[in-house]
Design an enzyme around this catalytic site. Structure first.
Site, PDB file in Angstrom:
ATOM      1  N   TYR A  62      -5.889 -12.661  10.710  1.00  0.00           N
ATOM      2  CA  TYR A  62      -6.767 -11.555  10.295  1.00  0.00           C
ATOM      3  C   TYR A  62      -8.207 -11.839  10.727  1.00  0.00           C
ATOM      4  O   TYR A  62      -8.861 -10.999  11.371  1.00  0.00           O
ATOM      5  CB  TYR A  62      -6.699 -11.350   8.770  1.00  0.00           C
ATOM      6  CG  TYR A  62      -7.846 -10.523   8.223  1.00  0.00           C
ATOM      7  CD1 TYR A  62      -7.956  -9.162   8.502  1.00  0.00           C
ATOM      8  CD2 TYR A  62      -8.847 -11.112   7.427  1.00  0.00           C
ATOM      9  CE1 TYR A  62      -9.017  -8.406   8.014  1.00  0.00           C
ATOM     10  CE2 TYR A  62      -9.900 -10.362   6.923  1.00  0.00           C
ATOM     11  CZ  TYR A  62      -9.991  -9.013   7.221  1.00  0.00           C
ATOM     12  OH  TYR A  62     -11.042  -8.264   6.741  1.00  0.00           O
ATOM     13  N   LYS A  83     -10.634  -9.823  13.435  1.00  0.00           N
ATOM     14  CA  LYS A  83     -11.926  -9.222  13.085  1.00  0.00           C
ATOM     15  C   LYS A  83     -13.044  -9.845  13.938  1.00  0.00           C
ATOM     16  O   LYS A  83     -13.957  -9.147  14.390  1.00  0.00           O
ATOM     17  CB  LYS A  83     -12.232  -9.403  11.585  1.00  0.00           C
ATOM     18  CG  LYS A  83     -11.342  -8.596  10.651  1.00  0.00           C
ATOM     19  CD  LYS A  83     -11.470  -7.082  10.804  1.00  0.00           C
ATOM     20  CE  LYS A  83     -12.779  -6.519  10.324  1.00  0.00           C
ATOM     21  NZ  LYS A  83     -12.778  -5.029  10.332  1.00  0.00           N
ATOM     22  N   THR A  97     -16.163  -8.746   8.243  1.00  0.00           N
ATOM     23  CA  THR A  97     -15.911  -9.640   7.114  1.00  0.00           C
ATOM     24  C   THR A  97     -16.601 -10.989   7.290  1.00  0.00           C
ATOM     25  O   THR A  97     -16.850 -11.425   8.422  1.00  0.00           O
ATOM     26  CB  THR A  97     -14.391  -9.872   6.990  1.00  0.00           C
ATOM     27  OG1 THR A  97     -14.142 -10.891   6.034  1.00  0.00           O
ATOM     28  CG2 THR A  97     -13.765 -10.299   8.307  1.00  0.00           C
ATOM     29  N   ASP A  98     -16.831 -11.672   6.166  1.00  0.00           N
ATOM     30  CA  ASP A  98     -17.383 -13.030   6.235  1.00  0.00           C
ATOM     31  C   ASP A  98     -16.355 -14.044   6.758  1.00  0.00           C
ATOM     32  O   ASP A  98     -16.707 -15.156   7.138  1.00  0.00           O
ATOM     33  CB  ASP A  98     -17.915 -13.488   4.870  1.00  0.00           C
ATOM     34  CG  ASP A  98     -16.863 -13.517   3.770  1.00  0.00           C
ATOM     35  OD1 ASP A  98     -15.712 -13.106   4.018  1.00  0.00           O
ATOM     36  OD2 ASP A  98     -17.193 -13.955   2.638  1.00  0.00           O
ATOM     37  N   GLU A  99     -15.068 -13.631   6.808  1.00  0.00           N
ATOM     38  CA  GLU A  99     -14.025 -14.584   7.221  1.00  0.00           C
ATOM     39  C   GLU A  99     -14.169 -15.010   8.675  1.00  0.00           C
ATOM     40  O   GLU A  99     -13.576 -16.004   9.093  1.00  0.00           O
ATOM     41  CB  GLU A  99     -12.634 -13.996   6.974  1.00  0.00           C
ATOM     42  CG  GLU A  99     -12.403 -13.690   5.514  1.00  0.00           C
ATOM     43  CD  GLU A  99     -10.933 -13.631   5.121  1.00  0.00           C
ATOM     44  OE1 GLU A  99     -10.071 -14.010   5.921  1.00  0.00           O
ATOM     45  OE2 GLU A  99     -10.678 -13.220   3.985  1.00  0.00           O
TER      46      GLU A  99
HETATM   47  P1  NAD Z   1      -7.665  -1.319   3.247  1.00  0.00           P
HETATM   48  O1  NAD Z   1      -6.492  -2.061   3.815  1.00  0.00           O
HETATM   49  O2  NAD Z   1      -7.692  -0.957   1.829  1.00  0.00           O
HETATM   50  O3  NAD Z   1      -7.850   0.054   4.069  1.00  0.00           O
HETATM   51  C1  NAD Z   1      -7.693   0.149   5.450  1.00  0.00           C
HETATM   52  C2  NAD Z   1      -7.562   1.623   5.810  1.00  0.00           C
HETATM   53  O4  NAD Z   1      -7.427   1.719   7.234  1.00  0.00           O
HETATM   54  C3  NAD Z   1      -6.327   2.309   5.194  1.00  0.00           C
HETATM   55  O5  NAD Z   1      -6.677   3.557   4.654  1.00  0.00           O
HETATM   56  C4  NAD Z   1      -5.381   2.462   6.366  1.00  0.00           C
HETATM   57  O6  NAD Z   1      -4.513   3.582   6.250  1.00  0.00           O
HETATM   58  C5  NAD Z   1      -6.357   2.614   7.520  1.00  0.00           C
HETATM   59  N1  NAD Z   1      -5.750   2.202   8.789  1.00  0.00           N
HETATM   60  C6  NAD Z   1      -5.068   1.062   9.049  1.00  0.00           C
HETATM   61  N2  NAD Z   1      -4.612   1.071  10.321  1.00  0.00           N
HETATM   62  C7  NAD Z   1      -5.040   2.240  10.869  1.00  0.00           C
HETATM   63  C8  NAD Z   1      -4.881   2.821  12.148  1.00  0.00           C
HETATM   64  N3  NAD Z   1      -4.187   2.212  13.104  1.00  0.00           N
HETATM   65  N4  NAD Z   1      -5.477   4.013  12.390  1.00  0.00           N
HETATM   66  C9  NAD Z   1      -6.184   4.655  11.416  1.00  0.00           C
HETATM   67  N5  NAD Z   1      -6.332   4.150  10.168  1.00  0.00           N
HETATM   68  C10 NAD Z   1      -5.768   2.967   9.907  1.00  0.00           C
HETATM   69  O7  NAD Z   1      -8.914  -2.168   3.679  1.00  0.00           O
HETATM   70  P2  NAD Z   1     -10.300  -2.410   2.904  1.00  0.00           P
HETATM   71  O8  NAD Z   1     -10.146  -3.564   2.019  1.00  0.00           O
HETATM   72  O9  NAD Z   1     -10.802  -1.133   2.404  1.00  0.00           O
HETATM   73  O10 NAD Z   1     -11.203  -2.876   4.149  1.00  0.00           O
HETATM   74  C11 NAD Z   1     -11.865  -1.918   4.962  1.00  0.00           C
HETATM   75  C12 NAD Z   1     -12.629  -2.635   6.059  1.00  0.00           C
HETATM   76  O11 NAD Z   1     -13.570  -3.524   5.471  1.00  0.00           O
HETATM   77  C13 NAD Z   1     -11.756  -3.490   6.982  1.00  0.00           C
HETATM   78  O12 NAD Z   1     -12.261  -3.371   8.284  1.00  0.00           O
HETATM   79  C14 NAD Z   1     -11.935  -4.908   6.458  1.00  0.00           C
HETATM   80  O13 NAD Z   1     -11.765  -5.852   7.487  1.00  0.00           O
HETATM   81  C15 NAD Z   1     -13.364  -4.855   5.958  1.00  0.00           C
HETATM   82  N6  NAD Z   1     -13.699  -5.776   4.837  1.00  0.00           N
HETATM   83  C16 NAD Z   1     -12.914  -5.806   3.707  1.00  0.00           C
HETATM   84  C17 NAD Z   1     -13.294  -6.634   2.643  1.00  0.00           C
HETATM   85  C18 NAD Z   1     -12.491  -6.689   1.356  1.00  0.00           C
HETATM   86  O14 NAD Z   1     -12.786  -7.515   0.504  1.00  0.00           O
HETATM   87  N7  NAD Z   1     -11.494  -5.841   1.145  1.00  0.00           N
HETATM   88  C19 NAD Z   1     -14.440  -7.431   2.750  1.00  0.00           C
HETATM   89  C20 NAD Z   1     -15.187  -7.386   3.942  1.00  0.00           C
HETATM   90  C21 NAD Z   1     -14.816  -6.539   4.971  1.00  0.00           C
HETATM   91  O1  DAU Z   2     -13.917 -12.415   2.388  1.00  0.00           O
HETATM   92  C1  DAU Z   2     -13.656 -11.077   2.710  1.00  0.00           C
HETATM   93  C2  DAU Z   2     -12.165 -10.848   2.758  1.00  0.00           C
HETATM   94  O2  DAU Z   2     -11.702 -10.872   1.421  1.00  0.00           O
HETATM   95  C3  DAU Z   2     -11.785  -9.519   3.434  1.00  0.00           C
HETATM   96  O3  DAU Z   2     -12.195  -9.541   4.765  1.00  0.00           O
HETATM   97  C4  DAU Z   2     -10.279  -9.285   3.342  1.00  0.00           C
HETATM   98  O4  DAU Z   2      -9.968  -8.005   3.877  1.00  0.00           O
HETATM   99  C5  DAU Z   2      -9.866  -9.344   1.888  1.00  0.00           C
HETATM  100  O5  DAU Z   2      -8.460  -9.228   1.803  1.00  0.00           O
HETATM  101  C6  DAU Z   2     -10.325 -10.661   1.240  1.00  0.00           C
HETATM  102  O6  DAU Z   2      -9.566 -11.791   1.764  1.00  0.00           O
HETATM  103  P1  DAU Z   2      -9.055 -12.979   0.810  1.00  0.00           P
HETATM  104  O7  DAU Z   2      -7.928 -13.642   1.485  1.00  0.00           O
HETATM  105  O8  DAU Z   2     -10.184 -13.828   0.358  1.00  0.00           O
HETATM  106  O9  DAU Z   2      -8.574 -12.085  -0.459  1.00  0.00           O
HETATM  107  P2  DAU Z   2      -7.293 -12.170  -1.403  1.00  0.00           P
HETATM  108  O10 DAU Z   2      -7.528 -11.225  -2.520  1.00  0.00           O
HETATM  109  O11 DAU Z   2      -6.022 -12.054  -0.630  1.00  0.00           O
HETATM  110  O12 DAU Z   2      -7.372 -13.652  -1.980  1.00  0.00           O
HETATM  111  C7  DAU Z   2      -8.496 -14.101  -2.720  1.00  0.00           C
HETATM  112  C8  DAU Z   2      -8.255 -15.555  -3.094  1.00  0.00           C
HETATM  113  O13 DAU Z   2      -7.167 -15.595  -4.038  1.00  0.00           O
HETATM  114  C9  DAU Z   2      -7.811 -16.420  -1.931  1.00  0.00           C
HETATM  115  O14 DAU Z   2      -8.361 -17.727  -2.095  1.00  0.00           O
HETATM  116  C10 DAU Z   2      -6.295 -16.489  -2.051  1.00  0.00           C
HETATM  117  C11 DAU Z   2      -6.076 -16.405  -3.556  1.00  0.00           C
HETATM  118  N1  DAU Z   2      -4.814 -15.744  -3.953  1.00  0.00           N
HETATM  119  C12 DAU Z   2      -4.562 -14.492  -3.469  1.00  0.00           C
HETATM  120  C13 DAU Z   2      -3.393 -13.836  -3.790  1.00  0.00           C
HETATM  121  C14 DAU Z   2      -3.089 -12.462  -3.242  1.00  0.00           C
HETATM  122  C15 DAU Z   2      -3.945 -16.357  -4.832  1.00  0.00           C
HETATM  123  O15 DAU Z   2      -4.190 -17.493  -5.301  1.00  0.00           O
HETATM  124  N2  DAU Z   2      -2.785 -15.715  -5.162  1.00  0.00           N
HETATM  125  C16 DAU Z   2      -2.458 -14.479  -4.668  1.00  0.00           C
HETATM  126  O16 DAU Z   2      -1.366 -13.962  -4.990  1.00  0.00           O
END
Ligand code: NAD
Ligand code: DAU
Length: 348
Positions: free
Chosen positions: A155, A159, A130-132
C-alpha cells in the site's frame, strides 16, 4: 468552478465532499467513485439532493471513460482521493493497489493534462496521500516534508509511487499540484476493517479484539473532519508544487488506544468496568508492521493556520456515539463480502 473529487463515497472522501458541497455553493462538485467495497452512497445521503452535487459512478482505471468525463466537464480542480487504502488487503493483493493507486492516478493526471492542453492557468491538481510513504520511525523523531521516502508495505509503496508521479507531472508538464501526507484518520463512516471501527463493532457484538503482535505500535490519530478542513485550506491557500504534512499531534500506542476505547465503550454501553478489555486477544503480527508514525504538521500550522479542532478523547467519544446511533449503517456494511474478508483475515 467545476471541481472533481475522486473517491468521494469513501470514508475521508465523503467528509471532503460534504464540506465542499455545503461551504462552496457556487462550485459544482463532481464525486467520481467506482463504489468498491469501501465506497458507499449512504455516506452522503444528507447532501445528495443539493443542487451543486453530482455523483458519477466510474472507475479511474477506465481511461476512455475518464478522458470523456474530463472533456465534458473541463474540471478546474481535482482533489484525488480514490485509492485502495487498507494495508492488510495490500499484503494479500498487491496488484490491485498498483493498478488503482499507481495506474489509476496516472490516468487522472493524463486526463487533466490533455483537457488543459498544457495551459493550466487557474487550475489545480490536489493529490491526497499518506504518512506511510515515509516508512517507520524509531522511538524519537517526526516525519517532516523533507523525510526521505521509505515505503514498507505494498500500500505505502503504491502511494509513494503515485506521489512521485504527481511531482513528475508538475516538473515535466508544469502541472500545478499540491500534495498532502496525512496520519491515521478516525471518525464517522469509517469502514470497519480499520482498527477503531473494527474494534467498536467487535465490542458491540462481544467479539474478540484482535491486536497484532504485542500492541506496541504507535500511530498519530486525527479526527477525519479536521483532515477535511486541512484539505480545504491546502486546496485554496496552499502553494503550488508544495507538500504539506497533516497530523493530529496525537500519538497513541495501539494497546493504550484499545484500552481507552474499551473503557469508553463500557461506559456508553452500561457494561461493567473492564468487561470490554477482556475481549483483547493478541494475534500474529502484520508482516512488515511499521513500528511508529508521527507527523510534524508545523508547516501547515505556520503557513496556513491549520490546527486540529478536537481532542482525541472528544473525537473518539463522538465517533463511538455515531456508530452506536447508526447501527443500520454498520449492519449494511458488515454483511456480504465483509464476512468473507473477516474470516480470511482473522481465522488463523
Ligand atoms: P476508503 O477506502 O474509505 O475510500 C476509497 C474510495 O475510493 C472508495 O469510495 C472507493 O469506492 C473509491 N475507489 C477505489 N478504487 C476506485 C477506482 N478504481 N475508481 C474510482 N473510485 C475508486 O479510503 P479512505 O480511508 O477514505 O482514504 C482516502 C484517501 O486518503 C486514500 O487515497 C488514502 O490513501 C488517503 N489516506 C487515508 C488515511 C486514513 O487514515 N484512512 C490517511 C491518510 C491518507
Ligand atoms: O497512516 C495513515 C494510514 O493509516 C492510511 O494511509 C491508511 O489508508 C489507513 O488504513 C491507516 O493505516 P494503518 O495500517 O495504520 O491503519 P489500521 O487501522 O489498519 O491499523 C492501525 C494500527 O492497528 C496498526 O498498527 C495495525 C493495528 N491493528 C489493525 C487492525 C485492523 C491491529 O492491531 N489489529 C487489527 O485488526
Amino acid at each position: 468552478m467545476n471541481l472533481l473529487i475522486t473517491g468521494g463515497a469513501g470514508f475521508i472522501g465523503s467528509h471532503v465532499v460534504r464540506r465542499f458541497v455545503l461551504n462552496y455553493p457556487n462550485y459544482q462538485i463532481f464525486n467520481l467513485d467506482a463504489l468498491t467495497y469501501a465506497g458507499n452512497l449512504e455516506n452522503l445521503k444528507d447532501i445528495d439532493s443539493k443542487e451543486n452535487y453530482n455523483f458519477i459512478k466510474g472507475d479511474i482505471n477506465d481511461m476512455p471513460f475518464i478522458s470523456e468525463l474530463f472533456q465534458e466537464h473541463q474540471f478546474d480542480g481535482v482533489i484525488h482521493l480514490a485509492a485502495e487504502s487498507h494495508v492488510d488487503r495490500s499484503i494479500s493483493d498487491p496488484l490491485d493497489f498498483v493498478q488503482t493507486n499507481v495506474v489509476g492516478t496516472v490516468n487522472i493526471l493524463n486526463a487533466f493534462k490533455s483537457c488543459n492542453e498544457n495551459n493550466f492557468e487557474g487550475k489545480r491538481f490536489y493529490h491526497v496521500s499518506t504518512d506511510e510513504v515515509y516508512g517507520t520511525l524509531g522511538k524519537d523523531g517526526l516525519f517532516t516534508e523533507q523525510t526521505p521516502y521509505d515505503p514498507r508495505s505494498p500500500y505505502a509503496a503504491s502511494k509513494a509511487s503515485s506521489d512521485h508521479l504527481v511531482r513528475a507531472y508538475g516538473e515535466t508538464y508544469d502541472m500545478p499540484y499540491v500534495i498532502s501526507n496525512c496520519s491515521n484518520n478516525y471518525g464517522e463512516y469509517q469502514f470497519p476493517e480499520k482498527l477503531i471501527p473494527l474494534f467498536i463493532n467487535n465490542i458491540i457484538n462481544n467479539r474478540s479484539l484482535p491486536v497484532y503482535g504485542d500492541g506496541d505500535y504507535t500511530r498519530d490519530w486525527l479526527y477525519v473532519k479536521d483532515h477535511a478542513i486541512a484539505i480545504d485550506h491546502i486546496f485554496h491557500k496552499g502553494k503550488n508544487h508544495e507538500t504539506y504534512n497533516i497530523g493530529g499531534f496525537n500519538e497513541w500506542k495501539n494497546l493504550d488506544l484499545v484500552k481507552l476505547l474499551c473503557s469508553l465503550m463500557d461506559q456508553k454501553l452500561g457494561r461493567a468496568k473492564g468487561s470490554s478489555e477482556k475481549l483483547i486477544t493478541f494475534i500474529e503480527d502484520r508482516p512488515g508492521h511499521d513500528k511508529r508514525y508521527a507527523i510534524d504538521a508545523s508547516k501547515l500550522n505556520k503557513e496556513l493556520g491549520w490546527t486540529p479542532s478536537v481532542t482525541f478523547e472528544k473525537g473518539l467519544s463522538k465517533t463511538i456515539d455515531w456508530f452506536l446511533e447508526n447501527k443500520k449503517w454498520l449492519e449494511n456494511v458488515i454483511s456480504g463480502d465483509y464476512v468473507e474478508y473477516y474470516q480470511k483475515q482473522y481465522t488463523q
